[in-house]
Scaffold this active site. Structure first.
Site, PDB file in Angstrom:
ATOM      1  N   THR A 100       0.738  -1.325  -0.227  1.00 34.11           N
ATOM      2  CA  THR A 100      -0.101   0.046  -0.079  1.00 34.11           C
ATOM      3  C   THR A 100       0.909   1.112   0.079  1.00 34.11           C
ATOM      4  O   THR A 100       0.193   2.264  -0.409  1.00 34.11           O
ATOM      5  CB  THR A 100      -1.042  -0.185   1.189  1.00 34.11           C
ATOM      6  OG1 THR A 100      -1.616  -1.261   1.175  1.00 34.11           O
ATOM      7  CG2 THR A 100      -1.752   1.289   1.127  1.00 34.11           C
ATOM      8  N   VAL A 243      -0.379 -16.786  -2.187  1.00 30.35           N
ATOM      9  CA  VAL A 243      -0.664 -17.862  -0.853  1.00 30.35           C
ATOM     10  C   VAL A 243      -2.163 -18.252  -0.876  1.00 30.35           C
ATOM     11  O   VAL A 243      -2.917 -17.537  -0.636  1.00 30.35           O
ATOM     12  CB  VAL A 243      -0.010 -17.363   0.153  1.00 30.35           C
ATOM     13  CG1 VAL A 243      -0.193 -18.331   1.305  1.00 30.35           C
ATOM     14  CG2 VAL A 243       1.691 -17.190   0.102  1.00 30.35           C
ATOM     15  N   HIS A 514      -6.877   3.014   6.959  1.00 28.42           N
ATOM     16  CA  HIS A 514      -6.093   2.788   7.632  1.00 28.42           C
ATOM     17  C   HIS A 514      -6.444   1.785   8.620  1.00 28.42           C
ATOM     18  O   HIS A 514      -6.587   1.584   9.686  1.00 28.42           O
ATOM     19  CB  HIS A 514      -6.003   4.028   8.626  1.00 28.42           C
ATOM     20  CG  HIS A 514      -5.279   5.258   8.269  1.00 28.42           C
ATOM     21  ND1 HIS A 514      -5.485   6.539   8.734  1.00 28.42           N
ATOM     22  CD2 HIS A 514      -4.673   5.540   7.134  1.00 28.42           C
ATOM     23  CE1 HIS A 514      -4.795   7.384   7.872  1.00 28.42           C
ATOM     24  NE2 HIS A 514      -4.378   6.878   6.934  1.00 28.42           N
ATOM     25  N   HIS A 559      -1.911   8.966  11.048  1.00 26.79           N
ATOM     26  CA  HIS A 559      -1.885   7.785  10.105  1.00 26.79           C
ATOM     27  C   HIS A 559      -0.888   6.765  10.447  1.00 26.79           C
ATOM     28  O   HIS A 559      -0.112   7.017  11.352  1.00 26.79           O
ATOM     29  CB  HIS A 559      -1.144   8.836   8.847  1.00 26.79           C
ATOM     30  CG  HIS A 559      -1.955   9.676   8.580  1.00 26.79           C
ATOM     31  ND1 HIS A 559      -2.980   9.967   7.196  1.00 26.79           N
ATOM     32  CD2 HIS A 559      -2.629  10.921   9.112  1.00 26.79           C
ATOM     33  CE1 HIS A 559      -3.721  10.916   7.030  1.00 26.79           C
ATOM     34  NE2 HIS A 559      -3.579  11.724   8.239  1.00 26.79           N
TER      35      HIS A 559
END
Length: 583
Positions: A100, A243, A514, A559
């Protein structure tokens, strides 16, 4: 210079590695770099996305707003959110080397002392306290001059930063709005007061936004950590492979999960690789609990409903999902110095991009905001008579306010075709709502059910209502009175009633992207209450650890990307200590 060992075929890999890392975001990139510092150690990183190192759009900081929903995004969406009028909310997660950090808006906060000391208390481990976190923070990043080279004395504290690989800077393209924000502080007072550096220990007040930007370019986990490690002969990186589950060794108790199964499509052949030391999940707040559940580690009722054998019954896997919620208010302003005129004129946009390409100057060297505030609700707010304070401490925020010098289309509102605007983003950074991440199918390529349960707790509704009140109030502060003509769009219909403000939030809010908490840490002696212990080892199994934002026991009041880097750096030392590797 040696070439990067980045592969697309299983045939290029060994059958065994000392460490197999699942995911190439912050956690995977940091660990690949730090663990491979020992040349005797072999490391494999498996990433579901591709290598976006040649994608120029990802380098341009201002263009970060265009990346979610693009080819390097998983394109996840939440379940219908009851607290948001049953709207489904986009959950942007990076799907590329760097994770990200390749598509985020780069804001850089380390959380401050109270966050880390609260985690030390929860985990009963001082290694998660501020003293330790601060030392790891300095190992993560280094402060660089802003792109315009201006003197930053007085609005950043160089001593708070270190000498790590991530470049951090304050805005490199000042705007007239910056001065208005700081001039308003005398009127605003209290917790709105000026803070020279949110990364110096207290993340409260108003200050310049620091971002993971160096020389006018994005500084991400791949460029800072993974690519430098990718030329080492003991590091292999596999891209475009997902995976599918972890395979336990038969007949061993507690279960040993050192074998990884993966595939390149839902119907494609499965391939397995074994870690002789550890498998480390760094697949993020969505991917890590999804893999655990697909592997038989999770809530028994959920696993049984999908005919997955329950190997470790743990209801905490996928629980404790936490997220910041935000809503934007737009105001018309008496100015032509906003980005609106640039972005609505293709020639002006191209000229701004050309200036960035040629000189790394101008509007595009910044993220979309230069200043922000972290503030608290008043101590006499009636909500505290009904609910405890969820912030990490008395010097930690409940709300964030971000000041954008233009019309930021948050919430789906289209930019007007004329006029000039400012956007005030108001966010809840200490939510009490808790959601879940649960697989929807045995198919590992099927998106899971993502339910952050936004605004389902009364505290969150009351706090966001106050956030809207704050936004309307601060634009009436003396420095803004001649600048702001008034709110536009849905915000123009808001009046003094809290019910109307709450309805506005439910109709227009989204997330800050977030997410955290779905594989939460607990103290070693209380590890059964979480998913991982204080050393990030998965409870009830051998050979398996989680290192990403899913291990956060509580959501940071800021953040979160810098917080993840700190967790990953400490995890690297924990792993090195356990296996006797050189630090």
């Amino acid at each position: 210079m040696a070439s990067r060992r980045i592969f697309t075929s299983f045939a290029d890999l060994r059958s065994e590695y000392d460490f197999v890392i699942v995911g190439a975001g912050i956690g995977g990139s940091v660990l690949a770099n730090r663990l491979s510092e020992d040349p005797s150690v072999s490391v494999l990183v498996i990433e579901a996305g591709g290598d976006e190192s040649n994608n120029p759009q990802m380098q341009v900081p201002f263009m970060g707003v265009r990346l979610p929903g693009g080819p390097a995004d998983w394109k996840f969406a939440s379940t219908p959110q009851k607290g948001l009028e049953d709207r489904q909310i986009a959950c942007a997660r990076g799907k590329a080397l760097g994770g990200t950090t390749r598509i985020n808006l780069m804001t850089w906060n380390n959380g401050g002392a109270e966050l880390w000391d609260s985690w030390a208390k929860i985990t009963k481990n001082e290694g998660w306290g501020w003293k330790s976190a601060r030392s790891y923070y300095k190992k993560v990043c280094h402060l660089v001059p802003p792109a315009d080279g201006r003197d930053t004395h007085g609005f950043v504290a160089p001593s708070a930063h270190g000498d790590g690989p991530v470049a951090v800077s304050v805005p490199g393209h000042p705007t007239a709005l910056d001065k208005l924000v700081f001039d308003a502080l005398d009127d605003l007072g209290g917790t709105w007061a000026f803070n020279i550096d949110f990364n110096a220990g207290t993340c409260l007040g108003t200050g310049y936004m620091q971002s993971s930007i160096g020389n006018g370019e994005r500084s991400d986990a791949a460029s800072a950590y993974l690519y430098p490690a990718s030329t080492r002969p003991n590091v292999d990186i596999l891209v475009n492979a997902q995976v599918t589950r972890l395979v336990p060794v038969s007949g061993i108790q507690p279960p040993d999960f050192r074998t990884v199964e993966m595939a390149q499509s839902s119907e494609g052949p499965r391939h397995t690789i074994t870690a002789t030391k550890e498998v480390i999940l760094a697949a993020g707040v969505i991917g890590s609990p999804q893999i655990l559940q697909l592997s038989g580690i999770g809530p028994p009722d959920l696993l049984s409903s999908h005919n997955i054998p329950v190997i470790v019954a743990n209801p905490a896997v996928g629980a404790n999902y936490q997220e910041h919620v935000t809503v934007g208010l737009h105001f018309e302003v008496n100015s032509t110095d906003t980005w609106d005129t640039v972005l609505r004129d293709p020639e002006a946009t191209n000229a701004a991009l050309a200036l960035w390409k040629e000189k790394r100057q101008g509007l595009f060297v910044n993220s979309p905001a230069n200043t922000h505030s972290f503030v608290r609700l008043r101590d006499d707010n009636p909500i505290f008579e009904e609910h405890p304070d969820p912030a990490a401490g008395p010097r930690s925020a409940h709300l964030e306010v971000i000041y954008c010098n233009g019309f930021a289309p948050f919430g789906g509102a289209p930019p007007p075709t004329s006029g000039n605007y400012m956007t005030v983003l108001t966010s809840l950074v200490s939510p009490m709502s808790r959601g879940t991440l649960r697989i929807a199918s045995r198919d590992p390529f099927a998106a899971p059910h993502i339910d952050p349960a936004l605004l389902t707790h009364p505290f969150d509704v009351a706090a966001m209502t106050q956030a809207v009140t704050n936004a309307l109030w601060l634009t009436g502060a003396t420095p803004f009175k001649r600048y702001v003509r008034g709110p536009v769009g849905p915000a123009a219909r808001l009046h003094g009633h809290d019910d109307a403000k709450a309805a506005f939030v439910r109709e227009h809010a989204r997330t800050m992207n977030h997410p955290c908490g779905t594989c939460a840490m607990a103290a070693d002696e209380d590890a059964s209450e979480g998913v991982v212990d204080a050393k990030l080892r998965v409870e009830g199994v051998r050979g398996l650890r989680v290192v990403d934002a899913s291990v956060f026991p509580t959501i940071p009041n800021c953040h979160i990307q810098a917080v993840i880097y700190i967790v990953a750096e400490r995890a690297a030392d924990l792993i090195k200590t356990q296996h006797g590797l050189a630090k």
